[in-house]
Design an enzyme around this catalytic site. Structure first.
Site, PDB file in Angstrom:
ATOM      1  N   ARG A 176       0.842  -1.189   0.000  1.00  0.00           N
ATOM      2  CA  ARG A 176       0.000   0.000   0.000  1.00  0.00           C
ATOM      3  C   ARG A 176       0.883   1.247   0.000  1.00  0.00           C
ATOM      4  O   ARG A 176       1.919   1.282   0.679  1.00  0.00           O
ATOM      5  CB  ARG A 176      -0.866  -0.028   1.267  1.00  0.00           C
ATOM      6  CG  ARG A 176      -1.787   1.162   1.506  1.00  0.00           C
ATOM      7  CD  ARG A 176      -2.928   1.185   0.544  1.00  0.00           C
ATOM      8  NE  ARG A 176      -4.056   1.988   1.065  1.00  0.00           N
ATOM      9  CZ  ARG A 176      -5.032   2.434   0.296  1.00  0.00           C
ATOM     10  NH1 ARG A 176      -5.028   2.183  -1.002  1.00  0.00           N
ATOM     11  NH2 ARG A 176      -6.041   3.126   0.819  1.00  0.00           N
ATOM     12  N   THR A 186      -9.638   0.984  -9.638  1.00  0.00           N
ATOM     13  CA  THR A 186      -9.000  -0.173  -9.032  1.00  0.00           C
ATOM     14  C   THR A 186      -9.180  -1.352  -9.972  1.00  0.00           C
ATOM     15  O   THR A 186     -10.084  -1.379 -10.790  1.00  0.00           O
ATOM     16  CB  THR A 186      -9.648  -0.480  -7.663  1.00  0.00           C
ATOM     17  OG1 THR A 186      -9.649   0.703  -6.872  1.00  0.00           O
ATOM     18  CG2 THR A 186      -8.922  -1.572  -6.917  1.00  0.00           C
ATOM     19  N   THR A 200      -4.443  -0.554  -7.355  1.00  0.00           N
ATOM     20  CA  THR A 200      -5.251   0.655  -7.502  1.00  0.00           C
ATOM     21  C   THR A 200      -4.409   1.910  -7.693  1.00  0.00           C
ATOM     22  O   THR A 200      -3.265   1.979  -7.236  1.00  0.00           O
ATOM     23  CB  THR A 200      -6.153   0.852  -6.267  1.00  0.00           C
ATOM     24  OG1 THR A 200      -7.014   1.966  -6.469  1.00  0.00           O
ATOM     25  CG2 THR A 200      -5.334   1.060  -5.017  1.00  0.00           C
ATOM     26  N   VAL A 201      -4.990   2.884  -8.397  1.00  0.00           N
ATOM     27  CA  VAL A 201      -4.496   4.263  -8.377  1.00  0.00           C
ATOM     28  C   VAL A 201      -5.529   5.149  -7.687  1.00  0.00           C
ATOM     29  O   VAL A 201      -5.479   6.361  -7.754  1.00  0.00           O
ATOM     30  CB  VAL A 201      -4.190   4.792  -9.797  1.00  0.00           C
ATOM     31  CG1 VAL A 201      -2.948   4.119 -10.362  1.00  0.00           C
ATOM     32  CG2 VAL A 201      -5.384   4.635 -10.732  1.00  0.00           C
ATOM     33  N   ASN A 202      -6.504   4.527  -7.028  1.00  0.00           N
ATOM     34  CA  ASN A 202      -7.618   5.107  -6.277  1.00  0.00           C
ATOM     35  C   ASN A 202      -8.770   5.460  -7.198  1.00  0.00           C
ATOM     36  O   ASN A 202      -9.498   4.573  -7.616  1.00  0.00           O
ATOM     37  CB  ASN A 202      -7.194   6.281  -5.407  1.00  0.00           C
ATOM     38  CG  ASN A 202      -8.222   6.573  -4.324  1.00  0.00           C
ATOM     39  OD1 ASN A 202      -8.940   5.667  -3.879  1.00  0.00           O
ATOM     40  ND2 ASN A 202      -8.328   7.806  -3.901  1.00  0.00           N
ATOM     41  N   SER A 228      -7.831   1.078   3.585  1.00  0.00           N
ATOM     42  CA  SER A 228      -8.246   0.637   2.251  1.00  0.00           C
ATOM     43  C   SER A 228      -9.421  -0.317   2.351  1.00  0.00           C
ATOM     44  O   SER A 228      -9.649  -0.946   3.390  1.00  0.00           O
ATOM     45  CB  SER A 228      -7.079  -0.069   1.555  1.00  0.00           C
ATOM     46  OG  SER A 228      -7.502  -0.728   0.375  1.00  0.00           O
ATOM     47  N   SER A 229     -10.164  -0.438   1.256  1.00  0.00           N
ATOM     48  CA  SER A 229     -11.253  -1.423   1.163  1.00  0.00           C
ATOM     49  C   SER A 229     -10.852  -2.645   0.344  1.00  0.00           C
ATOM     50  O   SER A 229     -11.673  -3.558   0.162  1.00  0.00           O
ATOM     51  CB  SER A 229     -12.487  -0.777   0.525  1.00  0.00           C
ATOM     52  OG  SER A 229     -12.983   0.267   1.314  1.00  0.00           O
ATOM     53  N   GLY A 274     -13.742   0.956  -4.827  1.00  0.00           N
ATOM     54  CA  GLY A 274     -13.820   1.632  -3.542  1.00  0.00           C
ATOM     55  C   GLY A 274     -14.441   0.736  -2.482  1.00  0.00           C
ATOM     56  O   GLY A 274     -14.185  -0.470  -2.439  1.00  0.00           O
TER      57      GLY A 274
END
Length: 593
Positions: A115, A392, A410-412, A462-463, A485
């Site tokens: 992360r 993601t 992910t890049v969000n 994070s999820s 998300g």
């Protein structure tokens, strides 16, 4: 426009050994078998399978296992890097990932925390006096990129072929180009305003045939600067980025744009190997991601809540079971607010224990639940609630030895920060928005938690929920995870419930309309549900029966256009393997016999 309701005719036969298609009735006015044919591999004797959300990358990973000595770990690295090239809107080496993998030779399961963390110059008040978009758009929104470190660590531990051989397929795609997928073209069109804020990103994603417009499906897409970066990474490993010239150039680009990441931040980054979270529910052992991911514990808490009733989840599947599922989600998401980076809050271990192993969930079910109504908002999560009043990707891989890998990267948000480093070709994340800011929800509508405020080198909550499910004999039965998300958690949860507990075949379990209840959605108590139009024109919409049932129990309902994207692999006791790439993202799995 085709319509898919939730009345899928729950087949209570063995979902793990046969495939089925959607029933044709008045609820389904047209044949949708084309979706199943593209996105689903029915159970068969596959020696290796990759379920990614892009067909080209699934095929690349499967072909690597078929034509070389590569195992699932090698294929997972190559597939992840491929996904960052062919769909930079979702992932890439400018972002981060969580990796869960099972080594069949030792029967051990490991978790790599790769992360992103906050730069050393970050602070809990860094966004307080700035517009909300400051944590979303531009270099100031970027956390220290981390994906590449995690992939290298996993490869060092368990890979079979050389590092350069797992990186080169993505390098070749970036250099030679490939036909733009319909999904990337759709993302580029949907987010063209954001893309246009950065001239380098706009140039990368512009149509070669129509000036100043987004790239179109089928047009050649390439990123030659990223290919040069991969050349260095193939030769020098991750040091090229974290301690070498690639990193220096990246930092210079970021600094020029107003970012605060330094070369010391890059050099300071390291991955952490953690113990996965795990719980046994109805004979299945579900293993997932520990903090700073909330995914594993939240999936398990909701699953334990739902499975603890005397009547099975498959009973009253469209009505009472969906109410129980929503209530379980709300309790789990309320507890989620007490999770954080364990390096900063060591007591998260106690929260996790209550979510996955103690009687805490049983006590909530007994004292804070009704079959007929919802609870007062502050009752959710019990003593662990902190309430005072889609960029993601996920892939799942299994090889002939039943080694299994689940990676969520992910890049969000879509296209991350929207900042493309011109000298390296790397698109930066906007993971700083996954931290909390006082008094406002983040991009995904999640309420702020003081435990999740930015601090130097802290990892945001994070999820992401890479998950592996084992049977009572310790054999892998499912490998899955999702993007989207906080909807990652509920998409993963419902695919498990629908497949293993309600008996649906893997395609139907994954494709049926979903609900999502994170307790507070943009500061409102809301149960969101599928009203999703796919690129194919098919609409996934919750049935009127289920909506009416939930509304009668006082759930405020809101239809939304995206409920997460889940890629899953299932293995029967006879070693028949099936795989699905979620129809919501137009991907395809690939396998070989």
């Amino acid at each position: 426009m085709l319509l898919l309701g939730t009345a899928l005719g729950v087949a209570m036969g063995s979902a793990l050994s046969s495939s089925s298609s959607f029933p044709h009735s008045s609820t389904f006015p047209a044949d949708i078998s084309s979706l199943q044919a593209q996105s689903y591999l029915p159970p068969d004797n596959y020696k290796g399978v990759v379920a990614a959300d892009d067909a080209l990358c699934s095929e690349l990973g499967a072909n690597l296992m078929k034509t070389t000595p590569a195992n699932a770990i090698d294929a997972a690295v190559a597939t992840t890097l491929c996904l960052g090239v062919v769909n930079p809107g979702s992932s890439g080496i400018g972002g981060g990932c969580f990796i869960l993998f099972h080594d069949s030779s030792t029967s051990s399961t490991s978790f790599i925390d790769s992360r992103e963390f906050a730069p050393a110059a970050a602070s809990s008040t860094m966004y307080d006096d700035l517009p909300p978009t400051s944590s979303i758009n531009g270099p100031y929104a970027a956390a220290v990129p981390a994906e590449l470190k995690g992939l290298e660590k996993m490869h060092q531990l368990h890979g079979k072929i050389p590092w350069s051989d797992v990186v080169s397929p993505a390098r070749d795609l970036a250099r030679n180009g490939f036909p733009t997928s319909p999904y990337l073209a759709h993302l580029a069109s949907e987010h063209w305003d954001k893309i246009s804020l950065n001239s380098d990103l706009k140039e990368l994603l512009s149509s070669p045939s129509v000036p100043n417009s987004p790239i179109k499906a089928g047009e050649t897409f390439k990123n030659t600067k990223l290919a040069e970066t991969f050349d260095e990474i193939m030769d020098k490993g991750t040091d090229a980025l974290y301690r070498g010239s690639i990193g220096e150039n990246l930092v210079a680009d970021l600094t020029a744009g107003g970012g605060i990441i330094t070369t010391d931040d890059l050099a300071s980054y390291s991955v952490t190997v953690r113990e996965p979270v795990s719980a046994t529910v109805d004979g299945f052992t579900i293993t997932g991601a520990p903090p700073p991911s909330s995914g594993g514990a939240t999936v398990l808490a909701a699953l334990r809540f739902v499975s603890g009733f005397s009547t099975p989840f498959a009973a009253d599947f469209e009505t009472l079971s969906q109410h129980r599922l929503s209530e379980g989600m709300k309790h789990a998401f309320a507890m989620r607010m007490s999770l954080a980076d364990p390096a900063f809050y060591p007591d998260v271990g106690t929260v996790v224990e209550d979510m996955v192993s103690t009687s805490f969930i049983d006590d909530l079910r007994a004292s804070k639940y009704s079959d007929d109504d919802v609870q007062t908002i502050t009752d959710y999560g019990g003593s662990w609630s902190l309430l005072n009043d889609h960029g993601t990707t996920h892939l799942s891989v299994v090889d002939a030895d039943l080694n299994a890998v689940a990676i969520t990267s992910t890049v969000n948000t879509e296209f991350g920060s929207g900042f493309l480093s011109p000298s390296t070709g790397i698109l930066l994340n906007n993971q700083m928005d996954d931290f909390s800011s006082a008094g406002r929800a983040n991009y995904f509508g999640l309420a702020p938690s003081p435990r999740n405020y930015p601090e130097p080198h802290k990892r945001p909550l994070s999820s992401m929920s890479p998950t592996i499910v084992f049977d009572s004999l310790g054999k892998v039965r499912m490998v899955l995870g999702a993007s989207g998300g906080p909807k990652i958690i509920t998409a993963t949860l419902q695919t498990i419930l629908n497949h293993l507990f309600a008996g649906l075949d893997l395609f139907t379990a994954n494709s049926r309309p979903r609900i999502h209840d994170q307790l507070l959605y943009h500061d409102q108590e809301t149960c969101t549900y599928s009203n999703e139009e796919l690129l194919s024109g098919v609409v996934l919409e919750l049935s009127d029966e289920t909506k009416t049932s939930l509304e009668s129990r006082k759930h405020p309902m809101l239809g939304i256009d995206y409920l997460g994207t889940c890629q899953a692999i299932s293995i029967t006791s006879e070693n028949l393997v099936s795989a699905v790439s979620d129809v919501r993202k137009d991907g395809s799995p690939a396998g070989f016999k």
